[in-house]
Structure formats: C-alpha cells, structure tokens
Design a protein around this motif. Structure first.
Motif, short mmCIF file in Angstrom:
data_model
loop_
_atom_site.label_atom_id
_atom_site.label_comp_id
_atom_site.label_asym_id
_atom_site.label_seq_id
_atom_site.Cartn_x
_atom_site.Cartn_y
_atom_site.Cartn_z
N THR A 11 -34.50 28.34 44.01
CA THR A 11 -33.33 28.09 44.68
C THR A 11 -33.60 27.23 46.22
O THR A 11 -32.89 27.14 47.17
CB THR A 11 -32.71 29.36 45.13
OG1 THR A 11 -33.52 30.34 45.56
CG2 THR A 11 -32.05 30.14 43.86
N LYS A 55 -31.41 24.28 46.78
CA LYS A 55 -29.89 24.58 47.19
C LYS A 55 -29.90 25.00 48.58
O LYS A 55 -29.02 24.83 49.32
CB LYS A 55 -29.60 25.71 46.22
CG LYS A 55 -29.45 25.27 45.01
CD LYS A 55 -28.87 26.54 44.29
CE LYS A 55 -28.52 26.04 42.59
NZ LYS A 55 -27.93 26.66 41.80
N SER A 56 -31.15 25.63 49.05
CA SER A 56 -31.11 26.36 50.59
C SER A 56 -31.10 25.05 51.48
O SER A 56 -30.62 25.04 52.41
CB SER A 56 -32.07 27.28 50.70
OG SER A 56 -32.00 27.93 51.87
N TYR A 74 -31.88 31.62 49.64
CA TYR A 74 -30.59 31.26 49.12
C TYR A 74 -29.69 32.60 48.90
O TYR A 74 -29.99 33.34 48.12
CB TYR A 74 -30.42 30.22 47.81
CG TYR A 74 -29.30 29.70 47.33
CD1 TYR A 74 -28.65 28.77 48.12
CD2 TYR A 74 -28.71 30.13 46.06
CE1 TYR A 74 -27.46 27.95 47.70
CE2 TYR A 74 -27.67 29.50 45.65
CZ TYR A 74 -27.01 28.62 46.23
OH TYR A 74 -25.74 28.04 45.92
#
Length: 154
Positions: free
Chosen positions: A34, A37-38, A68
């Motif tokens: 993730t 995405k972060s 995230y």
C-alpha cells in the motif's frame, strides 16, 4: 499513451538550505503493498532522509511513508529501508562521490513519472553557518529589489 505527472508528491525543502546541491539523478524506488497508494495521497516525508550504498545496492533511509488507512493488516513499516533502482555505473559513481569528505546523497523530490514512482537524488555538500547566512542575505536583497521594481512600475 501514458500520462506524465512530474508534480512533486513530497519535497525536501530544507535540503537547499542545509546543502549545496551539485548534481541530481533520477532513480526508481522499490515499493511494497500500500506504499504507492499512500504516496499518491501525499503522505510521504523526505525531511531526514538520506541515501547510501550497502552491499552494492543503493538504499534510502529514514524516508517516512505514512500507513494507508484502508490497508488493514497489509500495511508497511513507515520508516523501512527502501531500495533505489539504479544502473550499476550510476551506483558506482555515486558510491565514489559519497565516500569523499563533506558529500551526502539526499532525496530532493518524490514524484510519479509514467505511472512509476521516482526519487530525485541530489549529490550535496554541507553548508557552513556563514554560507547559510550569506544565502539568506542574497535572498532578502533580491526580494527587496523585486519589491522596489514592482512599486516603480506602478
């Protein structure tokens, strides 16, 4: 056709104050789960980050990527060491430069290019206190001149 977005998602603003940047080089970064995405959300911090060669590979240390929120148990460690993707010649060159006294490898920007996360590394030399003061004086003088020219044109 992939779109290019060179807008920085994270930037090390203090680097130009503390260091003289002599050269820059773009590197890919190996991310897990993730983290991307972060980063796209803007939850990365390069403030205390630095890069170093370890066992023939380039790594970035102390780069903080916040967990995230929707990532549940598959989240990553925020301060983990991340591998940088460079060619062997580039790694050898940067290793030679970083071994010289006074030089450091500092991440300056984190951005997305053609769908991949990239880090802009700077070959930096530390500034002395009087150099920092001189830069602040120059910046203030430039600001005063620009202000005077703006008032004059009215």
């Amino acid at each position: 056709m992939k779109k290019t977005n060179d807008r920085p998602l994270a930037q090390n603003r203090k680097a130009s104050h503390d260091y003289t940047i002599e050269e820059t080089i773009e590197a890919g970064i190996e991310l897990k789960g993730t983290e991307i995405k972060s980063i796209r959300r803007g939850s990365a911090n390069l403030k205390d980050a630095y890069a170093r060669v370890f066992k023939g590979e380039m790594y970035v240390y102390n780069m903080h990527i916040a967990p995230y929120e929707e990532g549940n148990r598959y989240n990553h460690d925020p301060l983990r060491t991340r591998k940088l993707l460079l060619k062997r010649k580039q790694i050898d060159k940067l290793y030679g430069i970083s071994k010289e006294t006074g030089y450091a490898l500092i991440p300056l920007k984190l951005y997305i290019k053609n769908g991949f996360c990239k880090v802009l590394l700077g070959v930096a030399r530390g500034k002395k206190k009087y150099d920092k003061r001189e830069d602040l004086k120059q910046k203030q003088m430039k600001r005063d001149i620009d202000r005077a020219m703006k008032d004059r044109s009215r």
